[in-house]
Design a protein around this motif. Structure first.
Motif, mmCIF file in Angstrom:
data_model
loop_
_atom_site.group_PDB
_atom_site.id
_atom_site.type_symbol
_atom_site.label_atom_id
_atom_site.label_comp_id
_atom_site.label_asym_id
_atom_site.label_seq_id
_atom_site.Cartn_x
_atom_site.Cartn_y
_atom_site.Cartn_z
ATOM 1 N N GLN A 297 0.832 -1.198 0.000
ATOM 2 C CA GLN A 297 0.000 0.000 0.000
ATOM 3 C C GLN A 297 0.870 1.254 0.000
ATOM 4 O O GLN A 297 2.020 1.236 0.468
ATOM 5 C CB GLN A 297 -0.916 0.001 1.220
ATOM 6 N N ALA A 298 0.307 2.332 -0.493
ATOM 7 C CA ALA A 298 1.018 3.609 -0.479
ATOM 8 C C ALA A 298 1.458 3.941 0.947
ATOM 9 O O ALA A 298 0.696 3.742 1.901
ATOM 10 C CB ALA A 298 0.130 4.712 -1.029
ATOM 11 N N GLY A 299 2.685 4.429 1.058
ATOM 12 C CA GLY A 299 3.264 4.708 2.366
ATOM 13 C C GLY A 299 4.042 3.553 2.955
ATOM 14 O O GLY A 299 4.737 3.722 3.967
ATOM 15 N N GLY A 300 3.926 2.394 2.343
ATOM 16 C CA GLY A 300 4.612 1.212 2.838
ATOM 17 C C GLY A 300 6.051 1.128 2.384
ATOM 18 O O GLY A 300 6.571 2.033 1.720
ATOM 19 N N SER A 301 6.692 0.028 2.751
ATOM 20 C CA SER A 301 8.112 -0.175 2.452
ATOM 21 C C SER A 301 8.336 -1.543 1.828
ATOM 22 O O SER A 301 7.575 -2.480 2.059
ATOM 23 C CB SER A 301 8.941 -0.086 3.740
ATOM 24 N N LEU A 302 9.406 -1.628 1.067
ATOM 25 C CA LEU A 302 9.887 -2.892 0.524
ATOM 26 C C LEU A 302 11.405 -2.876 0.538
ATOM 27 O O LEU A 302 12.023 -1.814 0.399
ATOM 28 C CB LEU A 302 9.407 -3.115 -0.916
ATOM 29 N N MET B 228 13.275 0.680 0.184
ATOM 30 C CA MET B 228 12.393 1.716 -0.345
ATOM 31 C C MET B 228 11.295 1.992 0.666
ATOM 32 O O MET B 228 10.557 1.077 1.053
ATOM 33 C CB MET B 228 11.781 1.279 -1.674
ATOM 34 N N ASP B 229 11.192 3.227 1.099
ATOM 35 C CA ASP B 229 10.199 3.642 2.092
ATOM 36 C C ASP B 229 9.248 4.674 1.513
ATOM 37 O O ASP B 229 9.527 5.271 0.472
ATOM 38 C CB ASP B 229 10.911 4.223 3.322
ATOM 39 N N SER B 230 8.141 4.880 2.200
ATOM 40 C CA SER B 230 7.139 5.877 1.783
ATOM 41 C C SER B 230 6.790 5.721 0.307
ATOM 42 O O SER B 230 6.765 6.692 -0.449
ATOM 43 C CB SER B 230 7.663 7.294 2.047
ATOM 44 N N LEU B 231 6.507 4.495 -0.074
ATOM 45 C CA LEU B 231 6.244 4.212 -1.483
ATOM 46 C C LEU B 231 4.971 4.876 -1.962
ATOM 47 O O LEU B 231 3.997 5.042 -1.201
ATOM 48 C CB LEU B 231 6.181 2.702 -1.706
ATOM 49 N N LYS B 232 4.990 5.257 -3.244
ATOM 50 C CA LYS B 232 3.870 5.941 -3.877
ATOM 51 C C LYS B 232 3.374 5.105 -5.053
ATOM 52 O O LYS B 232 4.151 4.335 -5.633
ATOM 53 C CB LYS B 232 4.325 7.314 -4.385
ATOM 54 N N PRO B 233 2.120 5.285 -5.464
ATOM 55 C CA PRO B 233 1.632 4.537 -6.630
ATOM 56 C C PRO B 233 2.502 4.738 -7.869
ATOM 57 O O PRO B 233 2.664 3.802 -8.672
ATOM 58 C CB PRO B 233 0.231 5.108 -6.832
ATOM 59 N N GLU B 234 3.104 5.911 -8.020
ATOM 60 C CA GLU B 234 3.952 6.166 -9.191
ATOM 61 C C GLU B 234 5.284 5.433 -9.127
ATOM 62 O O GLU B 234 6.056 5.463 -10.105
ATOM 63 C CB GLU B 234 4.192 7.671 -9.378
ATOM 64 N N ASP B 235 5.567 4.774 -8.023
ATOM 65 C CA ASP B 235 6.753 3.930 -7.932
ATOM 66 C C ASP B 235 6.509 2.545 -8.518
ATOM 67 O O ASP B 235 7.438 1.726 -8.597
ATOM 68 C CB ASP B 235 7.201 3.785 -6.478
ATOM 69 N N LYS C 269 15.050 10.536 -3.819
ATOM 70 C CA LYS C 269 15.970 10.823 -2.715
ATOM 71 C C LYS C 269 15.208 11.021 -1.419
ATOM 72 O O LYS C 269 14.150 11.628 -1.398
ATOM 73 C CB LYS C 269 16.810 12.066 -3.028
ATOM 74 N N GLY C 270 15.769 10.511 -0.358
ATOM 75 C CA GLY C 270 15.133 10.598 0.952
ATOM 76 C C GLY C 270 14.234 9.422 1.256
ATOM 77 O O GLY C 270 13.841 9.234 2.408
ATOM 78 N N ARG C 271 13.907 8.649 0.229
ATOM 79 C CA ARG C 271 13.033 7.484 0.429
ATOM 80 C C ARG C 271 13.751 6.175 0.166
ATOM 81 O O ARG C 271 13.156 5.102 0.333
ATOM 82 C CB ARG C 271 11.809 7.581 -0.490
ATOM 83 N N GLY D 263 14.532 -8.790 -13.256
ATOM 84 C CA GLY D 263 13.596 -7.809 -12.718
ATOM 85 C C GLY D 263 12.648 -8.399 -11.689
ATOM 86 O O GLY D 263 12.363 -9.598 -11.680
ATOM 87 N N THR D 264 12.145 -7.532 -10.820
ATOM 88 C CA THR D 264 11.144 -7.910 -9.839
ATOM 89 C C THR D 264 10.058 -6.842 -9.836
ATOM 90 O O THR D 264 10.350 -5.644 -9.852
ATOM 91 C CB THR D 264 11.772 -8.098 -8.441
ATOM 92 N N GLN D 265 8.804 -7.270 -9.826
ATOM 93 C CA GLN D 265 7.678 -6.341 -9.935
ATOM 94 C C GLN D 265 7.391 -5.700 -8.579
ATOM 95 O O GLN D 265 7.256 -6.403 -7.562
ATOM 96 C CB GLN D 265 6.440 -7.075 -10.422
ATOM 97 N N VAL D 266 7.259 -4.392 -8.578
ATOM 98 C CA VAL D 266 6.813 -3.640 -7.406
ATOM 99 C C VAL D 266 5.514 -2.940 -7.788
ATOM 100 O O VAL D 266 5.468 -2.197 -8.760
ATOM 101 C CB VAL D 266 7.865 -2.611 -6.960
ATOM 102 N N THR D 267 4.466 -3.198 -7.022
ATOM 103 C CA THR D 267 3.171 -2.577 -7.267
ATOM 104 C C THR D 267 2.728 -1.866 -5.993
ATOM 105 O O THR D 267 2.662 -2.493 -4.931
ATOM 106 C CB THR D 267 2.119 -3.609 -7.681
#
Length: 124
Positions: free
Chosen positions: A13-18, A83-90, A65-67, A117-121
């Motif tokens: 979800q948006a705001g999450g981390s991977l 990767m932190d604070s993920l956004k849908p555009e990521d 940067k910063g995330r 490659g690995t898929q990030v949604t």
């Protein structure tokens, strides 16, 4: 050359981390600079982050940067991308790549070996 395998992608979800991992086999990874790139549907592959062979130098795309935090464990032949604070555009397929020159590189053509490659949604 080295062979690379990415893992750690998934749905978040948006705001999450991977935390993505890039595992290498073949030659000693410490001689290689490693980069992460991403490619969203209908878009060109773009630079995300890179780390030098020693791990002493890192750099990140301005848009992220910063995330992000890139690190490596040469004994384990693995590079990580937190990767932190993920956004849908990521949302994209994330690729790792290795460059025989051991410093930070930014261009796709600078890299000699690529993973699949690995898929990030990221959902909103």
């Amino acid at each position: 050359q080295v062979q690379l395998v990415e893992s750690g992608g998934g749905l978040v979800q948006a705001g999450g981390s991977l935390r993505l991992s890039c595992a290498a086999s073949g030659r000693t990874l410490r001689f290689y600079g490693v980069g992460w790139f991403r490619q969203a549907p209908g878009k060109e592959r773009e630079f995300v982050a890179a780390i030098s062979g020693s791990g002493g130098t890192t750099d990140y795309a301005d848009s992220m940067k910063g995330r992000l935090s890139i690190s490596r464990d040469n004994a384990k032949k693995t590079v990580y991308l937190q990767m932190d604070s993920l956004k849908p555009e990521d949302t994209a397929v994330y690729y790792c790549a290795a460059a025989a020159a051991g410093w930070v590189k930014y261009q796709i053509t600078d890299y000699d070996s690529w993973g699949q490659g690995t898929q990030v949604t990221v959902s909103s």
